[in-house]
Design a protein around this motif. Sequence first.
Motif, PDB file in Angstrom:
ATOM      1  N   ILE A  30       0.830  -1.221   0.000  1.00  0.00           N
ATOM      2  CA  ILE A  30       0.000   0.000   0.000  1.00  0.00           C
ATOM      3  C   ILE A  30       0.860   1.265   0.000  1.00  0.00           C
ATOM      4  CG2 ILE A  30      -1.926  -1.163   1.125  1.00  0.00           C
ATOM      5  CD1 ILE A  30      -1.150   0.248   3.723  1.00  0.00           C
ATOM      6  N   ILE A  38      -9.148   0.734   2.129  1.00  0.00           N
ATOM      7  CA  ILE A  38      -7.691   0.869   2.051  1.00  0.00           C
ATOM      8  C   ILE A  38      -7.318   2.290   1.651  1.00  0.00           C
ATOM      9  CG2 ILE A  38      -5.583   0.026   0.967  1.00  0.00           C
ATOM     10  CD1 ILE A  38      -6.938  -1.955   2.847  1.00  0.00           C
ATOM     11  N   LYS A  58      -4.782   4.749   3.560  1.00  0.00           N
ATOM     12  CA  LYS A  58      -3.614   5.337   2.911  1.00  0.00           C
ATOM     13  C   LYS A  58      -3.615   6.858   3.060  1.00  0.00           C
ATOM     14  CE  LYS A  58      -2.587   3.754  -1.183  1.00  0.00           C
ATOM     15  NZ  LYS A  58      -2.754   3.250  -2.573  1.00  0.00           N
TER      16      LYS A  58
END
Length: 322
Positions: free
Chosen positions: A206, A297, A301
């Motif tokens: 990521i 996600i 992030k």
Amino acid sequence: MQVLHDAGPLPEFAGGTAVTIGAFDGVHIGHTTLIAETRRLAAELDCPSVLVTLDRHPATVVRPASAPPLLVDETQKFELLAATGIDYVLVVHFDGERSLEGSEEFVREVLVDQLHARYVVVGEDFHFGHRRKGDVALLEQLGAECGFKVVGMKLVGVPGLDGPVTSTRARYALAAGDVELAARLLGRLPEIHGVVEHGDHRGRTIGFPTANVAVPGDILLPIDGVYAGWYLRPGDADQTEAHAAAINIGRRPTFYEESGLLLVEAHLVDFDGDLYGEQARVRIAARLRGEVRFDSIDALKQQLGIDVEHTRQICAAREPGL
């Protein structure tokens, strides 16, 4: 600093010693005050200064179910003690048999026969021997009989804070995530030591690779959350490199529905390199936020980007204290 063990062999100490005694977990500012007075008396007497400590926290033997987690591991403890300038550290083996030993027996065996103590420096709350029945008054009585003087020092405080500095108080501060208070009590920023191990490499996928630090289970960690600090690694010519790091302590609830393993993960800001197998030193300066579960996600992030920038700003404005 020379580390000795009570099983011997020991130097003769024919000229006597100035001694301080304690667990010294955390080596906080109260401990360093005791050590400084011990060294002062040793210099005055022209004899070695000796610190007596145990090879484990006594609670792990006498009440293991409620033994407190440690502020530092043995290696870090000895590093901190060496920095005080003490001449010798005598490590006394502590087990069930030793826990039943009377106060007078300990004094005569260790302080008199082994160290030939001339001065013994302790905090005013010092207790020793079976069921901690020994105190400063008893130590003074035994000193009068055995030929050493006792200095029972008042507990040290911190300006602006009520109450004395103790290892217990430092543990409470660190466990609550109040790393600034912990630092004031310890006299330095809290530090986590451990080996960098392979994880699931999810951080790299990521865009935020981390060093996964394996910390011994008996070491106290701050409460789950994200912190700003430094990752310290050895550099050239024995110099230490300090890299700004966003540090996550927690169980990664975004990726695990149920509670995952407690992990310490350090993302080194603006760093690209292989850290696997290193003995990591992670120094914590400030708590940024608690650990939360993100809905996606992308949301995670975005927050990690904010955390890294916040870390960069904090570390740019502060010194790592090398």
